[in-house]
Design a protein around this motif. Sequence first.
Motif, mmCIF file in Angstrom:
data_model
loop_
_atom_site.group_PDB
_atom_site.id
_atom_site.type_symbol
_atom_site.label_atom_id
_atom_site.label_comp_id
_atom_site.label_asym_id
_atom_site.label_seq_id
_atom_site.Cartn_x
_atom_site.Cartn_y
_atom_site.Cartn_z
ATOM 1 N N LYS A 68 0.840 -1.202 0.000
ATOM 2 C CA LYS A 68 0.000 0.000 0.000
ATOM 3 C C LYS A 68 0.878 1.257 0.000
ATOM 4 C CE LYS A 68 -2.552 1.100 3.713
ATOM 5 N NZ LYS A 68 -3.497 1.108 4.801
ATOM 6 N N THR A 69 2.071 1.100 0.528
ATOM 7 C CA THR A 69 2.955 2.248 0.743
ATOM 8 C C THR A 69 3.230 3.052 -0.524
ATOM 9 O OG1 THR A 69 4.013 1.182 2.602
ATOM 10 C CG2 THR A 69 5.293 2.886 1.495
ATOM 11 N N ILE A 70 3.437 2.372 -1.631
ATOM 12 C CA ILE A 70 3.839 3.102 -2.842
ATOM 13 C C ILE A 70 2.712 3.998 -3.361
ATOM 14 C CG2 ILE A 70 5.574 1.386 -3.443
ATOM 15 C CD1 ILE A 70 3.747 0.363 -5.655
ATOM 16 N N TRP A 71 1.476 3.702 -2.938
ATOM 17 C CA TRP A 71 0.331 4.541 -3.321
ATOM 18 C C TRP A 71 -0.001 5.559 -2.230
ATOM 19 C CZ3 TRP A 71 -0.703 3.706 -8.264
ATOM 20 C CH2 TRP A 71 -0.330 2.475 -8.796
ATOM 21 N N THR A 72 0.551 5.357 -1.045
ATOM 22 C CA THR A 72 0.235 6.223 0.096
ATOM 23 C C THR A 72 1.153 7.436 0.172
ATOM 24 O OG1 THR A 72 -0.439 4.247 1.307
ATOM 25 C CG2 THR A 72 -0.098 6.232 2.609
ATOM 26 N N CYS A 73 2.383 7.278 -0.260
ATOM 27 C CA CYS A 73 3.348 8.382 -0.188
ATOM 28 C C CYS A 73 2.762 9.642 -0.830
ATOM 29 C CB CYS A 73 4.642 7.986 -0.913
ATOM 30 S SG CYS A 73 5.784 9.362 -1.093
ATOM 31 N N ARG A 82 15.419 14.783 5.437
ATOM 32 C CA ARG A 82 16.019 14.183 6.637
ATOM 33 C C ARG A 82 17.083 13.136 6.315
ATOM 34 N NH1 ARG A 82 12.725 14.215 11.364
ATOM 35 N NH2 ARG A 82 13.331 12.078 11.822
ATOM 36 N N CYS A 83 17.139 12.722 5.065
ATOM 37 C CA CYS A 83 18.015 11.586 4.741
ATOM 38 C C CYS A 83 19.488 12.010 4.638
ATOM 39 C CB CYS A 83 17.583 10.955 3.417
ATOM 40 S SG CYS A 83 18.671 9.610 2.913
ATOM 41 N N PRO A 84 20.352 11.411 5.431
ATOM 42 C CA PRO A 84 21.780 11.771 5.363
ATOM 43 C C PRO A 84 22.443 11.324 4.069
ATOM 44 C CG PRO A 84 21.438 9.960 6.912
ATOM 45 C CD PRO A 84 20.081 10.403 6.460
ATOM 46 N N LYS A 85 21.781 10.465 3.319
ATOM 47 C CA LYS A 85 22.342 9.954 2.063
ATOM 48 C C LYS A 85 21.691 10.600 0.838
ATOM 49 C CE LYS A 85 25.349 6.882 3.413
ATOM 50 N NZ LYS A 85 26.732 6.911 2.939
ATOM 51 N N GLY A 86 20.789 11.534 1.070
ATOM 52 C CA GLY A 86 20.162 12.248 -0.048
ATOM 53 C C GLY A 86 19.191 11.402 -0.861
ATOM 54 N N VAL A 87 18.620 10.388 -0.246
ATOM 55 C CA VAL A 87 17.667 9.538 -0.972
ATOM 56 C C VAL A 87 16.288 10.208 -0.965
ATOM 57 C CG1 VAL A 87 16.508 7.296 -1.019
ATOM 58 C CG2 VAL A 87 18.915 7.445 -0.345
ATOM 59 N N GLU A 88 15.685 10.323 -2.149
ATOM 60 C CA GLU A 88 14.336 10.898 -2.254
ATOM 61 C C GLU A 88 13.354 9.751 -2.448
ATOM 62 O OE1 GLU A 88 13.752 14.244 -4.759
ATOM 63 O OE2 GLU A 88 15.569 15.237 -4.069
ATOM 64 N N PHE A 89 12.695 9.393 -1.357
ATOM 65 C CA PHE A 89 11.827 8.215 -1.394
ATOM 66 C C PHE A 89 10.638 8.400 -2.340
ATOM 67 C CE2 PHE A 89 8.456 5.439 0.307
ATOM 68 C CZ PHE A 89 9.110 4.233 0.201
ATOM 69 N N SER A 90 10.148 9.625 -2.466
ATOM 70 C CA SER A 90 8.983 9.838 -3.341
ATOM 71 C C SER A 90 9.322 9.474 -4.792
ATOM 72 C CB SER A 90 8.487 11.276 -3.256
ATOM 73 O OG SER A 90 9.515 12.164 -3.630
ATOM 74 N N ASN A 91 10.565 9.716 -5.208
ATOM 75 C CA ASN A 91 10.966 9.331 -6.566
ATOM 76 C C ASN A 91 11.001 7.808 -6.708
ATOM 77 O OD1 ASN A 91 11.247 11.995 -7.075
ATOM 78 N ND2 ASN A 91 13.452 11.992 -7.379
ATOM 79 N N ILE A 92 11.357 7.142 -5.631
ATOM 80 C CA ILE A 92 11.354 5.672 -5.658
ATOM 81 C C ILE A 92 9.911 5.176 -5.811
ATOM 82 C CG2 ILE A 92 11.852 3.590 -4.292
ATOM 83 C CD1 ILE A 92 14.182 5.220 -3.028
ATOM 84 N N CYS A 93 8.989 5.810 -5.080
ATOM 85 C CA CYS A 93 7.580 5.426 -5.208
ATOM 86 C C CYS A 93 7.072 5.686 -6.621
ATOM 87 C CB CYS A 93 6.717 6.181 -4.185
ATOM 88 S SG CYS A 93 6.900 5.541 -2.531
ATOM 89 N N ASP A 94 7.460 6.816 -7.202
ATOM 90 C CA ASP A 94 7.070 7.101 -8.595
ATOM 91 C C ASP A 94 7.508 5.945 -9.500
ATOM 92 O OD1 ASP A 94 6.009 9.571 -7.982
ATOM 93 O OD2 ASP A 94 7.739 10.717 -8.685
ATOM 94 N N ALA A 95 8.749 5.525 -9.321
ATOM 95 C CA ALA A 95 9.301 4.451 -10.162
ATOM 96 C C ALA A 95 8.553 3.139 -9.929
ATOM 97 C CB ALA A 95 10.791 4.274 -9.859
ATOM 98 N N LEU A 96 8.268 2.834 -8.661
ATOM 99 C CA LEU A 96 7.590 1.568 -8.349
ATOM 100 C C LEU A 96 6.165 1.567 -8.896
ATOM 101 C CD1 LEU A 96 8.953 1.182 -4.713
ATOM 102 C CD2 LEU A 96 9.566 -0.243 -6.685
ATOM 103 N N ARG A 97 5.491 2.692 -8.790
ATOM 104 C CA ARG A 97 4.130 2.769 -9.349
ATOM 105 C C ARG A 97 4.181 2.607 -10.864
ATOM 106 N NH1 ARG A 97 3.458 7.169 -5.671
ATOM 107 N NH2 ARG A 97 3.769 8.610 -7.403
ATOM 108 N N ALA A 98 5.164 3.221 -11.494
ATOM 109 C CA ALA A 98 5.290 3.098 -12.950
ATOM 110 C C ALA A 98 5.505 1.639 -13.336
ATOM 111 C CB ALA A 98 6.448 3.966 -13.450
ATOM 112 N N ILE A 99 6.298 0.916 -12.549
ATOM 113 C CA ILE A 99 6.534 -0.501 -12.852
ATOM 114 C C ILE A 99 5.235 -1.288 -12.729
ATOM 115 C CG2 ILE A 99 7.664 -2.599 -12.009
ATOM 116 C CD1 ILE A 99 10.088 -0.801 -11.281
#
Length: 137
Positions: A68-73, A82-99
């Motif tokens: 459900k998470t990829i549609w909830t973000c 907040r990420c010390p590694k510069g990871v943008e989780f919303s872009n990951i969700c965009d990619a996962l939804r596209a897949i």
Amino acid sequence: MRLRLTADMIKDEALDRVETLSGQKLRACYQCGRCSAGCPVVDEMDIVPSEVIRLLQLGQMEEVLSSKTIWTCASCLQCASRCPKGVEFSNICDALRAIVLRTRLATPKVDADGLTRVMMSDAPQMGVVGALRKLNG
Ligand code: SF4
Ligand code: SF4
């Protein structure tokens, strides 16, 4: 037994695909959990953001794609700030939804040509664009 997992041990085509589509370095995530701790909608998620990334690192793509998470973000970018590694989780969700949308749906959920003139004038423009982007991939 203690297993030390390093970025170069993670070889996975599906993970490569998510990194390419999202433009994010998932292997850089070291599971500090700051993204999950700061997410305003985490209570609505079935897998928290840091866990999603860990599952992807471990090759558990199907579990992530059915979450459900990829549609909830809400793409608020709080986690990215907040990420010390510069990871943008919303872009990951965009990619996962596209897949999901590209592999599991034959037709888009929102038909742009089917939107009536009344709906187009009454509906918030950002809502229409957001629905097209989120639900059609
Ligand atoms: S971008 Fe998504 S995952 Fe990150 S804090 Fe906002 S809602 Fe949560
Ligand atoms: S804040 Fe960044 S490094 Fe920490 S768990 Fe989340 S994605 Fe990984």
